[in-house]
Enzyme design. Structure first.
Site, PDB file in Angstrom:
ATOM      1  N   GLU A   1       0.867  -1.170   0.000  1.00  0.00           N
ATOM      2  CA  GLU A   1       0.000   0.000   0.000  1.00  0.00           C
ATOM      3  C   GLU A   1       0.900   1.214   0.000  1.00  0.00           C
ATOM      4  O   GLU A   1       1.669   1.424   0.932  1.00  0.00           O
ATOM      5  CB  GLU A   1      -0.878  -0.002   1.254  1.00  0.00           C
TER       6      GLU A   1
ATOM      7  N   ASP B   1      -4.218   9.277  10.916  1.00  0.00           N
ATOM      8  CA  ASP B   1      -2.875   8.751  11.157  1.00  0.00           C
ATOM      9  C   ASP B   1      -2.249   9.262  12.440  1.00  0.00           C
ATOM     10  O   ASP B   1      -2.446  10.407  12.837  1.00  0.00           O
ATOM     11  CB  ASP B   1      -1.959   9.097   9.974  1.00  0.00           C
TER      12      ASP B   1
END
Ligand code: PLP
Lengths: 257, 397
Positions: free
Chosen positions: A45, A56
């Site tokens: 990814e 994140d």
């Protein structure tokens, strides 16, 4: 059969690795990709850096910031991936936030992905309804899998709905957290994985968030087709650079039973 | 689209082509939950009784609508100031935090999180939490913590924990990211108390409804003071857009009322140092909403600039994007210099020291022309105490 379908029908204990494009050096994208394939990763990814990565944690945030400082953009990423299918065979998924894709133009973006041989996309802030109503046709006619996230808070009904509209795999977020929160796998998470598995989904699953070493990888593989390693790998890159040997050691270390 | 709904949110959370809830799946249950209950809670007698009584006895509402005589004389019209600066904690922000804290209580949430830029919303949130005895965590950019020490101290004195946002540009947008991350990690017991008409649906509508008291009062007050039951103009400054949304709310469908939103253009619209989102931004997604925002050609969100910390948000509420798109509201901008001049003028003509944010709305007077019998309402969103350091520096007092 496309590359993602092939992978999930051939293999179990799939080791998928996330890294941020253009990190640590702007031109490391393909170097890292190749090293991952050579090192034994089954799926990658590639993160498209964004100024405001709100799902994140600190490690991936910092890598995004560095990559943007290095001048990364979607345009440059596509340039770097120009010949990627000449020497990388494993499936490639791009992961990033919706705004840069929206700004680039979703149709143009999908066309470019198809042309380059990208297999799927993970866009956490593209909502399910919006995808289904506006983009599903576009993605599917280009053969690009849209990969949805589910979390411990996602209801069974919604997981089933997501399953119906999924291609490739479903990303099982292991706990209520942003990326990189490192914990041992707890019983409540195992219960959640079992709940997901009891639904008899038609799409395979990979478990991600908080998976970073042999032990967490192994546990995750017991409950899904494999697992996704993100922050732990990005940390390795930030400490050692795009060093092919270290990357291989890391992957082998995680995969060894 | 019904007439009623032309400028309000639709069932899908959209204002025309703007709005929505572009959030990661981790936030989906929280947002769905809020969406399912907020209208019923706000509409309930229990909520309304408590909210109204707090607005009256705690916030000090209704806030006066003051005919500023000397200012009116200068502009040869009738300028009315909607005195949100007289509210408890010194700005309109408290209308929203008192409302949301009651919603949080109705939902059984124990822990409140908020983002803040200059600290005004943080202080208003910490105040409401102290009042209700709820735990309060405020995210604030590291850069802003340094710039706004008095507000940091106020929040701490009120019992809030102030957490520095150290990511990105370490200002308001990053504080908002951190608050959203906190919410992702604490989905069950935590209520995210957003400070403006921004974020994913239903926040823009919920905050607008809680600020709508501003226009509800203007409507009654203007009828008392003039021979019409509507003003000709309503002018407000726009950061995220909550004081403007509240000032416009009850006039949206009354097209006799001209709505004017004033953005901060910093050093000038084309200087590269600006927060004029409508003037310089384009369509995209920020903090879960499809709206206008300031971004690079590659879709990275850029850092805005304004002398006023409350206006330097790189996005704008989706309802405002729609009001711009449909032409229902006019969008102007004022520079740092124009806002400072307007602040000094108001202070010396009327004896009112305005917040720097509100001074941008006042600066619109020089950019427009009015008829002698027009009634022009300007929302004075806050008082200038918090800006004294800037005024001292810029005016040399
Ligand atoms: C006094 C004052 N006015 C205006 C604003 C801008 O916010 P909004 O556009 O949501 O009204 C702020 C924000 O901190 C403020 O403190």
């Amino acid at each position: 059969m496309n590359r993602l379908q092939q992978l999930f029908s051939d293999k179990k204990d799939i080791c998928s690795v996330y890294y941020t494009a253009g990190f640590p050096q702007g031109n490391d994208t393909v170097t890292v990709l190749k090293a991952l394939e050579d090192g034994g990763a089954d799926l990658v990814e590639i993160g498209m850096p964004f100024s405001d990565p709100l799902a994140d944690g600190p490690t991936i945030q910092a890598s995004s910031e560095q990559a943007l400082d290095n001048g990364m953009s979607i345009k440059i990423l596509f340039e770097q991936l120009k010949d990627v299918r000449k020497n990388v065979q494993i499936p490639i998924v791009l992961m990033g936030y919706f705004n840069p894709v929206f700004k680039f133009g979703v149709e143009k973006f999908i066309a470019k992905c198809q042309y380059l041989g990208i297999d799927g996309l993970i866009i956490p802030d593209l909502p399910f309804d919006e995808y289904r109503d506006k983009y599903q046709g576009l993605f599917e006619s280009a053969g690009i899998a849209n990969i949805f996230l589910i979390t411990p808070q996602t209801s069974n009904e919604r997981i089933q709905l997501i399953d119906e509209h999924s291609k490739g795999f479903i990303y099982v977020v292991s706990s209520a957290s942003v990326t990189g929160a490192k914990k041992d796998v707890e019983q409540s998470q195992i219960d959640y994985f079992n709940r997901v598995n009891s639904l008899g989904l038609s799409t395979p699953t990979l478990i991600g968030f908080g998976i970073g070493d042999r032990s967490t990888f192994k546990t995750a593989c017991e409950h899904a087709s494999g697992a996704i390693i993100g922050s732990a790998f990005v940390k390795l890159l930030s400490e050692n650079g795009a060093d092919a040997e270290r990357i291989k050691q890391f992957i082998q270390g995680v995969k060894t039973k | 689209m019904s007439k009623q709904n032309k400028y309000h949110v639709d069932e899908k959370g959209m204002y025309g082509q703007f709005g929505g809830a572009y959030i990661p799946e981790m936030l989906y249950p929280n947002i769905e939950n809020l969406k399912a209950v907020y209208k019923d809670i706000i509409g309930s007698d229990a909520f309304q009784d408590e909210y109204k009584s707090l607005l009256k006895d705690y916030v000090g509402r209704p806030s006066p609508l003051y005919l500023a005589k000397r200012l009116s004389e200068k502009y040869q019209t009738n300028v009315y100031l909607k005195r949100e600066d007289l509210n408890h904690t010194g700005a309109h922000k408290i209308n929203n935090t008192v409302g949301q804290i009651l919603i949080a209580k109705h939902m059984g949430k124990q822990r409140i999180i908020a983002e803040t830029g200059a600290g005004q919303h943080g202080v208003a949130t910490a105040t409401a939490c102290a009042l209700m005895g709820l735990q309060c965590v405020v995210y604030m950019g590291e850069v802003d913590i340094e710039r706004q020490a008095p507000n940091v101290a106020r929040m701490k004195m009120l019992g809030a924990e102030v957490v520095a946002a150290t990511s990105g540009s370490r200002t308001l947008k990053d504080a908002t990211n951190e608050a959203l991350r906190d919410w992702i990690c604490n989905p069950e017991d935590t209520f995210y108390l957003i400070g403006s008409v921004v974020g994913p649906h239903p926040y823009p509508d919920m905050v607008a409804q809680l600020q709508a008291v501003i226009s509800e009062e203007i409507k009654l007050q203007i009828a008392e003071k003039t021979n019409k039951d509507y003003p000709d103009y309503v002018i407000a400054c726009v950061g995220g857009g909550s004081n403007a949304a509240g000032s416009f709310y009850h006039f949206l469908d009354d097209e006799r009322v001209q709505l004017v939103a004033v953005e901060a253009s910093g050093m000038g619209v084309d200087s590269g140092e600006t927060a004029a989102t409508i003037a310089k931004g384009d369509k995209g997604l920020i903090h879960g909403s499809l709206t206008f925002l300031m971004q690079s050609n590659d879709g990275q969100i850029t850092e805005p600039y304004s002398i006023s910390a409350g206006l330097d948000y790189p996005g704008i509420g989706p309802q405002h994007a729609h009001l711009f798109d449909t032409g229902r509201a006019q969008f102007l901008s004022a520079t740092d210099k124009e806002a400072l001049d307007a602040a000094l003028q108001l202070t010396q003509l009327e004896g009112i020291i305005p917040a720097l944010e509100s001074s941008h709305a006042l600066a619109a007077l020089d950019k427009m022309s009015f008829k002698k019998d027009d009634s022009v309402v300007i929302t004075l969103s806050g008082r200038g105490d918090k800006d004294m350091a800037t005024y001292m520096k810029r005016f040399g007092f």
